[in-house]
Design a protein around this motif. Structure first.
Motif, PDB file in Angstrom:
ATOM      1  N   THR A  77     -43.774  -8.898  43.593  1.00 45.07           N
ATOM      2  CA  THR A  77     -42.403  -8.960  43.099  1.00 45.07           C
ATOM      3  C   THR A  77     -41.514  -8.002  43.888  1.00 45.07           C
ATOM      4  O   THR A  77     -40.408  -8.331  44.289  1.00 45.07           O
ATOM      5  N   ARG A  78     -42.048  -6.805  44.090  1.00 46.37           N
ATOM      6  CA  ARG A  78     -41.286  -5.771  44.775  1.00 46.37           C
ATOM      7  C   ARG A  78     -40.921  -6.206  46.192  1.00 46.37           C
ATOM      8  O   ARG A  78     -39.779  -6.057  46.637  1.00 46.37           O
ATOM      9  N   ILE A  81     -38.247  -8.853  46.098  1.00 46.57           N
ATOM     10  CA  ILE A  81     -36.927  -8.278  45.840  1.00 46.57           C
ATOM     11  C   ILE A  81     -36.387  -7.644  47.122  1.00 46.57           C
ATOM     12  O   ILE A  81     -35.230  -7.835  47.499  1.00 46.57           O
ATOM     13  N   GLY A 107     -34.970   0.268  37.941  1.00 51.96           N
ATOM     14  CA  GLY A 107     -35.949   0.032  39.006  1.00 51.96           C
ATOM     15  C   GLY A 107     -35.476   0.531  40.360  1.00 51.96           C
ATOM     16  O   GLY A 107     -36.267   0.829  41.235  1.00 51.96           O
ATOM     17  N   ARG A 161     -29.638  -5.865  44.063  1.00 53.61           N
ATOM     18  CA  ARG A 161     -30.826  -5.675  44.889  1.00 53.61           C
ATOM     19  C   ARG A 161     -30.712  -6.387  46.229  1.00 53.61           C
ATOM     20  O   ARG A 161     -31.686  -6.556  46.936  1.00 53.61           O
TER      21      ARG A 161
END
Lengths: 511, 290
Positions: A77-78, A81, A107, A161
């Motif tokens: 996921t990171r 993103i 986050g 993001r």
């Protein structure tokens, strides 16, 4: 520049199994940079799975995923993103007590001297709102926002993001027509700013309106990918289901049938809600046997409380509820069921099913006593009934012993409908009967409602989907702020009129 | 007895509550139920007595106490976060484990079924002097303001709050929820351990079940304080004041002491039932993570 490098997303031959079930089978998806791409398909077709793989929430078993020309198969996921992939989930991923600014920066918090720099967070979010036109109050807790506002926060989160590829999962399911317009405006302006959008939906009119290209999925496979202007809703529906389907908007309601049976009469009903003392404010309505009364409205305007009060799940502070002239307002839920009420609750997972029970057990919930011998459950009778209803309502997989949790949303809804309509009843309270359900199941459920109407049942339909209300109802009521602000025969109702009433605009004109 | 002495007594009684509540409030806000404060505290009291006695050092005793709390917190975190055990059941097990283990090691280390030999402590003098010269009292008074700062003014705190309210949302933006909860539980273990240290040094010994439900009172203070650190701190002081009252009422027949002992729990029930104002726990409190 070759064709490959102008792709934002290239997913090739992607397989993903959950246990024995193949969620995607050799699925492929190509999304051009800067386009709005619609991904359509029935529930359980694998759209969400494909997008969860794209967003790094799950890893594929086989296949290859490229984003902006880079091989990223099985990323986190990171990493997704960081690469500029932003996913707006169907169920909002927002922390309700936190403010808009806090939710957006969570986050990736700006820091100063090791502490969370709240002022910098507010500035950054305010600047982002200014730039994108996604208006929301920065310091307000998310719990105080409307659904549309919450969705804007979700989009802001992805943009904060640095998302260049936006994936929206069923974004319009909870929006009013006005909010849907606003969302299209936002998506178009993001597109003109260079962003790429993937839109998961099963509303085909939306596909036609907003997307430039559409990919259809069916049972885990990508069936077709085509430029939107070269196709039609009918063609897309056929590709989704694998056969010709009658779309709700194309169906005409039969003439009203005059039937013997009991009318539902509600007078001056006043119901307190969790947030408002008058969630339902002096509502009166009558539904005749053989009639479908559709209640339209943006969610949260008292529809839930109205249905729950009539079903007996929520106490009414004032007013009367009569069935065939008999007062039932003081009846318990069980007594109302005995009197002929059936209720399809709006939230099947919360009110409609016990997810860990089997399909067969769910089919006798509330009716256990009729399936008892000497106080002991008659398993054979329960299994027999389950077999009959599973076949009659086309519940898939046709395994009555499977836990309800294992079914797709559409089939879970069929279980609820089979239980509520598979027994004797006079009044049907149908709240959002096709929410989150695919085209094939919608067609099926609508057919059952029409049959019930023809059989002289009294039906109160509550739906946030205007097309559904228009397709099924004999008369249409609109709820706004807990009141019935309009009540029209179907022939006089249009999306424009109802849409205006739903947002309270009609009331100002009338005043 | 002067007012100053009375206040000193309230603070003395409140110190273990303040320390444990400051740890527990962070763990609870991260979504992990803090029934375990009682066990962490008892473990900390025992290892503090052990360390102080064998190393002849107060500083090492304090560190040992913290380590004892951390050890139990690590077990709790492993079971309830990593292995997703039910937090209430596991919490009760941890508390029973703490009682049993301290008893067992008490026999091995000191050959006693009831208490350790006398150990050193901070300043012995009663009243204000002994109080201000005890660093643990200062730690107690600072603990909840620090917890407030942590929760509301650090990025970690924002993540703690998000994890306790909507862990899926936190995870979807890349917050490592399990790790956030692990740190929160370890923090509660360290502080509850410190509360145990205070008890052992104050009474100059470890005795069987010496925490006597103080961990539960700290949890009650957290709930009565609506999961807000500063309010929880006030609740700790309120409960301590009630106990002080009880001590001074002993011998009079005005109010039976049992009634005073009920006060923290009665107030907690009243708070939870929403008699004054509805208090809502963190939305995902106690929910096992996927």
């Amino acid at each position: 520049m070759n064709a490959r490098s102008s792709l934002a997303v290239r997913m090739a031959r992607v397989d993903k199994a959950f246990g024995p079930v193949l969620a995607t089978k050799s699925a492929s998806l190509e999304v051009q940079l800067g386009e709005i791409h619609a991904l359509v398909g029935e529930n359980g077709a694998g759209k969400s799975t494909l997008m969860r793989i794209l967003g790094g929430l799950i890893a594929p078993d086989a296949g290859r995923v490229e984003v902006f020309g880079r091989e990223v198969t099985g990323w986190t996921t990171r990493a997704a993103i960081q690469a500029g992939v932003g996913v707006v989930h169907q169920h909002f991923m927002l922390v309700r007590p936190l403010t808009v600014a806090e939710n957006v920066v969570l986050g990736q918090e700006p820091k100063r001297f090791g502490l969370f720099d709240k002022a910098a967070a507010r500035r950054a979010v305010a600047e982002l709102i200014e730039r994108t036109g996604l208006r929301v109050p920065v310091d307000r807790p998310v719990s105080e926002l409307s659904v549309g506002g919450a969705q804007r926060v979700e989009i802001l989160k992805t943009l904060y993001r640095g998302a260049k590829l936006l994936v929206l999962d069923e974004p319009t399911a909870v929006l009013s027509p006005v909010e849907v317009r606003e969302l299209w405006g936002v998506l178009r302006s993001l597109q003109s700013g260079g962003a790429t959008v993937v839109l998961i939906t099963h509303k085909l009119d939306e596909v036609m309106e907003i997307s430039s290209r559409v990919t259809v999925m069916r049972r885990g496979e990508t069936i077709v990918s085509i430029a939107t202007r070269e196709t039609s809703p009918t063609e897309l529906a056929r590709a989704m289901v694998g056969r010709a389907v009658a779309l709700a908007s194309q169906q005409r309601q039969a003439e009203p049938v005059k039937q013997k049976g009991s009318a539902l009469e509600v007078r001056d009903l006043l119901v307190a809600g969790a947030r408002r003392a008058r969630a339902v404010d002096s509502v009166s309505l009558t539904v005749a046997p053989g009639e479908i009364l559709g209640v339209a409205g943006v969610e949260g305007n008292g529809q839930t409380e109205l249905v729950e009060a009539i079903a007996g799940l929520r106490p009414a502070s004032f007013g009367s509820i009569r069935l065939g002239g008999r007062e039932v307002a003081t009846f318990s839920v069980r007594e109302r069921i005995a009197a002929g009420f059936s209720h399809i609750p709006e939230d099947r997972q919360r009110r409609g099913l016990v997810l860990d029970y089997s399909v067969a057990e769910n089919l006798v919930l509330g009716l256990q006593e009729r399936f008892c011998r000497h106080g002991i459950l008659d398993r054979r009778a329960i299994a027999e009934r389950a077999r009959r209803l599973v076949a009659e309502f086309d519940i898939r997989p046709a395994d009555a012993q499977a836990p309800a949790r294992a079914l797709s949303g559409g089939n879970q809804q069929k279980v609820v409908i089979a239980r509520e309509m598979g027994r004797d009843f006079q009044v049907l309270l149908a709240a959002q009967p096709t929410r989150g359900v695919d085209v094939g199941a919608i067609e099926f459920i609508h057919g059952r409602l029409r049959e019930a109407r023809a059989a002289g049942k009294t039906i109160l339909l509550v739906s946030a989907d205007l097309n559904e209300v228009l397709a099924l109802s004999d008369r249409i009521a609109v709820m706004y702020g807990g009141r019935l602000v309009a009540l029209l025969p179907r022939a006089e109702a249009t999306v424009e009129i109802l849409g205006a009433q739903m947002t309270g605009a009609g009331r100002k004109e009338a005043a | 007895m002067s007012v100053v002495d009375l206040v000193a007594q309230v603070v003395r009684i409140a110190t273990p509550y303040l320390l444990a509540a400051a740890g527990g409030v962070i763990a609870e806000r991260s979504g992990v139920i803090s029934l375990t404060l009682e066990g962490f505290m008892l473990g900390g009291a025992f290892t503090a007595a052990l360390g102080t006695y064998f190393f002849h050092s107060l500083a090492l005793g304090v560190l040992c106490g913290i380590a004892g709390g951390l050890l139990l917190a690590g077990i709790h975190a492993g079971a309830s976060i990593r292995l997703r055990a039910d937090q209430v059941v596991n919490g009760i097990a941890i508390n029973l484990l703490a009682v049993g283990a301290t008893r067992y090691f008490l026999r091995i280390a000191f050959d006693s079924a009831s208490n350790s030999p006398r150990i050193a402590g901070f300043n012995e003098s009663p009243g204000l002097v002994g109080l201000v010269e005890n660093p643990l009292v200062w730690a107690g008074l600072l603990a909840l303001p620090v917890a407030w700062l942590m929760l509301n003014r650090t990025a970690f705190g924002l993540r703690v709050r998000a994890s306790g309210e909507h862990p899926e949302a936190a995870r979807s933006v890349g917050v490592p929820v399990g790790r956030v909860q692990l740190w929160a539980v370890l923090w509660s273990g360290a502080l509850a351990g410190l509360a145990g240290v205070y008890l052992a040094l104050d009474q100059h010994q470890f005795s069987d079940q010496m925490t006597a439900s103080r961990g539960y009172i700290a949890l009650a203070a957290i709930i009565f304080g609506a999961w807000e650190p500063l309010r929880a701190g006030l609740a700790c002081l309120l409960f301590a004041a009630a106990e002080t009252l009880e001590i001074h009422l002993q011998g009079t027949s005005l109010v039976p002491p049992q009634v005073v002992e009920m006060i923290p729990y009665a107030l907690t029930i009243i708070a939870l039932a929403g008699v004054v104002r509805r208090v809502a726990p963190p939305a995902a409190l106690g929910r096992a993570q996927e």
